[in-house]
Design an enzyme around this catalytic site. Structure first.
Site, PDB file in Angstrom:
ATOM      1  N   HIS A 241      -1.110  -0.159  -9.887  1.00 16.74           N
ATOM      2  CA  HIS A 241      -1.699  -1.090  -8.902  1.00 16.74           C
ATOM      3  C   HIS A 241      -2.207  -2.361  -9.600  1.00 16.74           C
ATOM      4  O   HIS A 241      -3.410  -2.637  -9.624  1.00 16.74           O
ATOM      5  CB  HIS A 241      -2.824  -0.411  -8.110  1.00 16.74           C
ATOM      6  CG  HIS A 241      -3.147  -1.119  -6.821  1.00 16.74           C
ATOM      7  ND1 HIS A 241      -3.553  -0.455  -5.693  1.00 16.74           N
ATOM      8  CD2 HIS A 241      -3.117  -2.439  -6.480  1.00 16.74           C
ATOM      9  CE1 HIS A 241      -3.774  -1.331  -4.724  1.00 16.74           C
ATOM     10  NE2 HIS A 241      -3.505  -2.544  -5.174  1.00 16.74           N
TER      11      HIS A 241
ATOM     12  N   GLU B 227      -4.253   7.104  -5.401  1.00 17.28           N
ATOM     13  CA  GLU B 227      -4.419   6.346  -6.647  1.00 17.28           C
ATOM     14  C   GLU B 227      -5.741   6.711  -7.295  1.00 17.28           C
ATOM     15  O   GLU B 227      -6.727   6.871  -6.580  1.00 17.28           O
ATOM     16  CB  GLU B 227      -4.379   4.832  -6.366  1.00 17.28           C
ATOM     17  CG  GLU B 227      -3.026   4.384  -5.827  1.00 17.28           C
ATOM     18  CD  GLU B 227      -2.968   2.885  -5.506  1.00 17.28           C
ATOM     19  OE1 GLU B 227      -3.965   2.186  -5.762  1.00 17.28           O
ATOM     20  OE2 GLU B 227      -1.925   2.443  -5.008  1.00 17.28           O
TER      21      GLU B 227
ATOM     22  N   ARG C  97       0.855  -1.185   0.000  1.00 15.74           N
ATOM     23  CA  ARG C  97       0.000   0.000   0.000  1.00 15.74           C
ATOM     24  C   ARG C  97       0.893   1.238   0.000  1.00 15.74           C
ATOM     25  O   ARG C  97       1.880   1.295   0.746  1.00 15.74           O
ATOM     26  CB  ARG C  97      -0.913   0.036   1.231  1.00 15.74           C
ATOM     27  CG  ARG C  97      -2.069  -0.943   1.191  1.00 15.74           C
ATOM     28  CD  ARG C  97      -3.077  -0.619   0.091  1.00 15.74           C
ATOM     29  NE  ARG C  97      -4.243  -1.482   0.121  1.00 15.74           N
ATOM     30  CZ  ARG C  97      -4.376  -2.579  -0.621  1.00 15.74           C
ATOM     31  NH1 ARG C  97      -3.421  -2.956  -1.448  1.00 15.74           N
ATOM     32  NH2 ARG C  97      -5.492  -3.289  -0.559  1.00 15.74           N
TER      33      ARG C  97
HETATM   34  C1  DGY Z   1      -5.809  -6.303  -2.717  1.00 20.22           C
HETATM   35  O1  DGY Z   1      -6.380  -7.357  -2.962  1.00 20.22           O
HETATM   36  O2  DGY Z   1      -5.761  -5.831  -1.573  1.00 20.22           O
HETATM   37  C2  DGY Z   1      -5.192  -5.600  -3.874  1.00 20.22           C
HETATM   38  O3  DGY Z   1      -4.216  -4.710  -3.507  1.00 20.22           O
HETATM   39  C3  DGY Z   1      -6.267  -4.897  -4.645  1.00 20.22           C
HETATM   40  O4  DGY Z   1      -6.695  -3.789  -3.922  1.00 20.22           O
END
Ligand code: DGY
Length: 329
Positions: free
Chosen positions: A285, A266, A237
């Site tokens: 991402h 994002e 993150r």
């Molecule tokens: C998750 O599954 O947490 C991925 O980062 C998608 O948000």
């Protein structure tokens, strides 16, 4: 009994049909401005929500008085106000396991891309600059044999460690609240403290969840502890990293490169210096974004939702009670 379900991110048609066969469904994605009024209206009646990538805190859920379950199509649960869900007795489900290997592939792809300068050198070819054999100024850095520190040693961290230790002969250090000893990594991954890992690693990769204790974890002090010329990779993150501190470490020449799949905001804002920084390989991402894995996530989330609404134990219920106990400790 038929209940009201709000689908707040598109899911495959057959899964939507499966939910519609048992419940009354409204599809409204609040990330699309035109769909926000429908989303807000449906929220007030919804018993179940399924989707991802939308912040649903106490404020957003204040009017959702009938809500029983949120089924997130993600493993990360940082978009939700966990104490609030626990207080209100709302079940939270997520999608661990099915995305582990794909996300570890993404982290490893960033390790390879940054070390071997893959994106930069592909542009060298596509932009017509490959007119003679490349010289030292375009050489990369070996990955095999290097020391990798993995911050966070859950499923994804361990899958990255397997690639590194078993596939690339890397020394693996990991930082985690508890020791983990998966049988195939015995003797191949060593647990240590954060500062020691940062000092010793050639490459640092983050696979931690975002929580109050990991938010902003990587700041100026931590980047300064990293070896000169080291590489930083984040597949977890963006908010775990203080981006201005990362930029300063790249610009001073202290760090060689950064590979980032996630950002504090994002999509990455147009004016973010990380967008086109020559030392940054930035991805949108894509950790779990393959056809197979996104399908598996949507499938698991659908099963979680239907089971929870029917009063059955969902396969992947997030343990909100454990978080409440930790918070109280
Ligand atoms: C998750 O599954 O947490 C991925 O980062 C998608 O948000």
């Amino acid at each position: 009994m038929r209940k009201n379900v709000l689908v707040f991110r598109p899911i495959p048609d057959d899964l939507l049909a499966r939910i519609e066969s048992e419940h009354d469904v409204i599809v409204a994605d609040p990330r699309q401005p035109a769909q926000r009024p429908a989303f807000r209206a449906a929220l007030t009646n919804a018993h179940g929500l399924i989707g991802s990538s939308v912040k649903l805190g106490a404020v957003e859920l204040a009017d959702a008085g009938r809500l029983e379950v949120i089924s997130s199509i993600s493993v990360g649960v940082d978009n939700y106000d966990l104490p609030c869900l626990h207080r209100r007795g709302i079940t939270l489900c997520h999608t661990p396991g099915v995305l582990t290997e794909t996300t570890a592939d993404t982290v490893f792809a960033l390790i390879m891309a940054t070390s071997r300068r893959l994106v930069e050198l592909a542009a060298h070819v596509s932009e017509g600059r490959w007119t003679a054999n490349i010289g030292e100024s375009l050489f990369g850095w070996d990955v095999h044999g290097k020391t990798l520190a993995i911050l966070g040693f859950g499923r994804i961290g361990q899958a990255v460690a397997r690639r590194a230790a078993l596939g690339f002969g890397m020394e693996v250090l990991y930082v985690n609240e508890t020791a983990a000893d998966p049988p195939d990594l015995v003797g191949r991954a060593t647990r240590t403290e954060l500062d020691d890992a940062l000092r010793r690693a050639d490459i640092v990769a983050v696979t931690l969840p975002l929580t109050d204790s990991t938010r902003g974890l990587m700041g100026r002090r931590e980047f300064a502890l990293m070896k000169p010329g080291a590489i930083f990779v984040n597949g977890a993150r963006g908010q775990i990293v203080q981006e201005d501190a990362l930029l300063a470490a790249l610009e001073s020449g202290h760090l060689r490169a950064a590979g980032l799949d996630v950002f504090a905001t994002e999509p990455l804002p147009q004016d973010s210096p990380l967008r086109s920084h020559p030392k940054v390989t930035a991805l949108p991402h894509i950790g779990s974004a393959t056809h197979e894995t996104r399908r598996a996530m949507a499938d698991l989330a659908t099963r979680n939702l239907l089971d929870a609404l029917a009063g059955r134990q969902p396969a992947a219920r997030f343990d909100l009670a454990a978080i409440a106990v930790q918070a109280a400790a």
